[in-house]
Motif scaffolding. Structure first.
Motif, PDB file in Angstrom:
ATOM      1  N   VAL A   1      55.027  45.066 -18.722  1.00  0.00           N
ATOM      2  CA  VAL A   1      56.354  45.896 -18.210  1.00  0.00           C
ATOM      3  C   VAL A   1      56.654  45.816 -16.869  1.00  0.00           C
ATOM      4  O   VAL A   1      55.670  45.236 -16.172  1.00  0.00           O
ATOM      5  CB  VAL A   1      56.129  47.707 -18.548  1.00  0.00           C
ATOM      6  N   GLU A   2      57.645  46.429 -16.232  1.00  0.00           N
ATOM      7  CA  GLU A   2      57.911  46.047 -14.568  1.00  0.00           C
ATOM      8  C   GLU A   2      57.594  47.224 -13.656  1.00  0.00           C
ATOM      9  O   GLU A   2      57.228  46.855 -12.646  1.00  0.00           O
ATOM     10  CB  GLU A   2      59.536  46.083 -14.774  1.00  0.00           C
ATOM     11  N   ARG A   3      57.111  48.517 -14.719  1.00  0.00           N
ATOM     12  CA  ARG A   3      56.783  49.395 -13.553  1.00  0.00           C
ATOM     13  C   ARG A   3      55.790  50.273 -14.224  1.00  0.00           C
ATOM     14  O   ARG A   3      55.551  50.449 -15.369  1.00  0.00           O
ATOM     15  CB  ARG A   3      57.960  50.470 -13.205  1.00  0.00           C
ATOM     16  N   ASN A   4      55.027  50.725 -13.217  1.00  0.00           N
ATOM     17  CA  ASN A   4      53.813  51.935 -13.860  1.00  0.00           C
ATOM     18  C   ASN A   4      54.364  52.933 -14.822  1.00  0.00           C
ATOM     19  O   ASN A   4      53.681  53.381 -15.549  1.00  0.00           O
ATOM     20  CB  ASN A   4      52.911  52.393 -12.514  1.00  0.00           C
ATOM     21  N   SER A   5      55.588  53.385 -14.085  1.00  0.00           N
ATOM     22  CA  SER A   5      56.136  54.609 -14.963  1.00  0.00           C
ATOM     23  C   SER A   5      56.381  54.063 -16.724  1.00  0.00           C
ATOM     24  O   SER A   5      56.127  54.812 -17.298  1.00  0.00           O
ATOM     25  CB  SER A   5      57.305  55.024 -14.369  1.00  0.00           C
TER      26      SER A   5
END
Length: 295
Positions: free
Chosen positions: A233-237
Motif C-alpha cells: 500500500v502507499e501509506r501506513n494508514s
C-alpha cells in the motif's frame, strides 16, 4: 501439422473503464482470466487469452480502460493499450449502453486502419428502443467502425456472434502460441490477480487503487500449492485499514482468495499474506519497474 488455411491473429479489447471488457474477455474465452469488479480501472495489465480451434487461433488482449493519465501508473497502463492496438488484426471497441461519444478518447478510432467492431455491452439493462437507438447513434458517431454488435457480457447474450465476424478478418498464419496454451500469463500472475480482485471487492475508496500484490513464493507440491504474497500500500494508514481490527479484514481477503485459487488451480492452496508500505508507488517509475509495469 498446421494446414495452409490456418488463421491466426490478435484482437485488442479496448474501451473506457468499467464498460465490461474483462467480463467480455472471460465469456469469449470460457475461462476467468481477467479480474472483475464493479469499480473502474480494475485491469492494470495487458492480459492475453489464447482461443484455439481446429483451424484458427485468436489471441484476445484485455487492456486497461482508456483514460487521461494522472500519474506514472496510468501512463504505463495506457502504453499497454497503445501496444495492443498496434499489434491488432481487429479491435473490439467496447462501450456501455449509457456511454456517449467523447472526442478525446474515441477520436483515434476514426483514423485507425485496423478493422474496428463496436461492441455495445449491458443490453440486458435496455428499455424500449434503447438498443436500436444506440446502434444508430454510434454508427453516426464513429464513421470508421466495421460493424456494431450488441451483447450482454453478464448473461452471454450475443457474445457468440463475435467469433465468426472476427475470423473473417484474421490472416492466414501459423499459430503464434502452442495450441494447448490459453494465456501468456504465469500462474504467479493469476494468483496475484485473484488476491487483488478480492481487495477490490472488499474495500472502498482509495484502498483498492493503492494496492499492489507481489507473489514472493509459489511452491507446487503433489497435492497442494504453497503461496506467499505481499500486499503493498502507499501509506501506513492504508495498511491499518487493509489489515482490519485483529487482522479480520485481511483474513477475509485471504480466505476468499484461497477459495478462488483452489477452483482456478484445481489443488489445495496454502496462502499466507503480508502487508507492507511502498510510499507513493503509483507515481515513482523505479517502483513501477520493480512491480513489472515498466521495462
Amino acid at each position: 501439422m498446421v494446414s495452409s488455411s490456418f488463421k491466426a491473429g490478435f484482437v485488442s479489447i479496448v474501451g473506457k473503464p468499467n464498460v465490461g471488457k474483462s467480463s467480455l474477455m472471460n465469456k469469449l474465452m470460457g475461462e476467468s482470466l481477467s479480474i472483475i469488479s464493479a469499480k473502474a480501472q480494475t485491469t492494470r495489465h495487458r492480459i492475453m487469452g489464447i482461443l484455439n480451434g481446429e483451424d484458427f487461433q485468436i489471441v484476445y488482449s484485455d487492456t486497461p480502460g482508456i483514460l487521461e493519465p494522472k500519474y506514472s501508473l496510468h501512463e504505463a497502463m495506457m502504453n499497454y493499450v497503445k501496444v495492443s492496438l498496434e499489434d491488432a488484426d481487429a479491435i473490439l471497441l467496447v462501450v456501455s449502453l449509457e456511454d456517449t461519444y467523447e472526442q478525446e478518447l474515441f477520436e483515434r478510432f476514426q483514423r485507425i486502419n485496423t478493422p474496428v467492431f463496436l461492441v455495445i455491452n449491458k443490453i440486458d439493462l435496455a428499455k424500449g428502443t434503447q438498443v436500436e437507438d444506440k446502434v444508430a447513434y454510434w454508427k453516426n458517431a464513429i464513421a470508421n467502425i466495421r460493424d456494431v454488435v450488441t451483447v450482454s457480457a453478464k448473461t452471454g447474450a450475443n457474445v457468440s456472434e463475435l467469433l465468426p465476424r472476427l475470423l473473417a478478418f484474421m490472416p492466414q498464419h501459423p499459430p503464434y502460441f502452442p495450441q494447448d496454451e490459453y494465456t501468456d500469463r504465469t500462474e504467479r500472475f493469476f494468483a496475484s490477480e485473484i488476491i487483488r480482485e478480492k481487495i477490490f471487492l472488499n474495500y472502498e475508496q482509495e484502498i483498492p487503487y493503492s494496492t499492489e500484490v507481489v507473489i514472493n513464493a509459489f511452491k507446487e507440491e503433489e497435492t497442494i500449492i504453497r503461496i506467499s504474497a505481499t500486499i503493498y500500500v502507499e501509506r501506513n494508514s492504508q495498511k491499518g485499514i487493509l489489515i482490519g481490527k485483529g487482522g479480520s479484514s485481511l483474513k477475509k481477503v485471504g480466505m476468499e482468495a484461497r477459495q478462488d485459487m483452489e477452483a482456478f488451480f484445481a489443488k489445495k492452496i496454502f496462502l499466507e499474506t503480508h502487508v507492507k508500505v511502498a510510499d507513493n508507488w503509483r507515481k515513482e517509475k523505479f517502483k513501477l519497474r520493480q512491480f513489472g509495469y515498466l521495462e
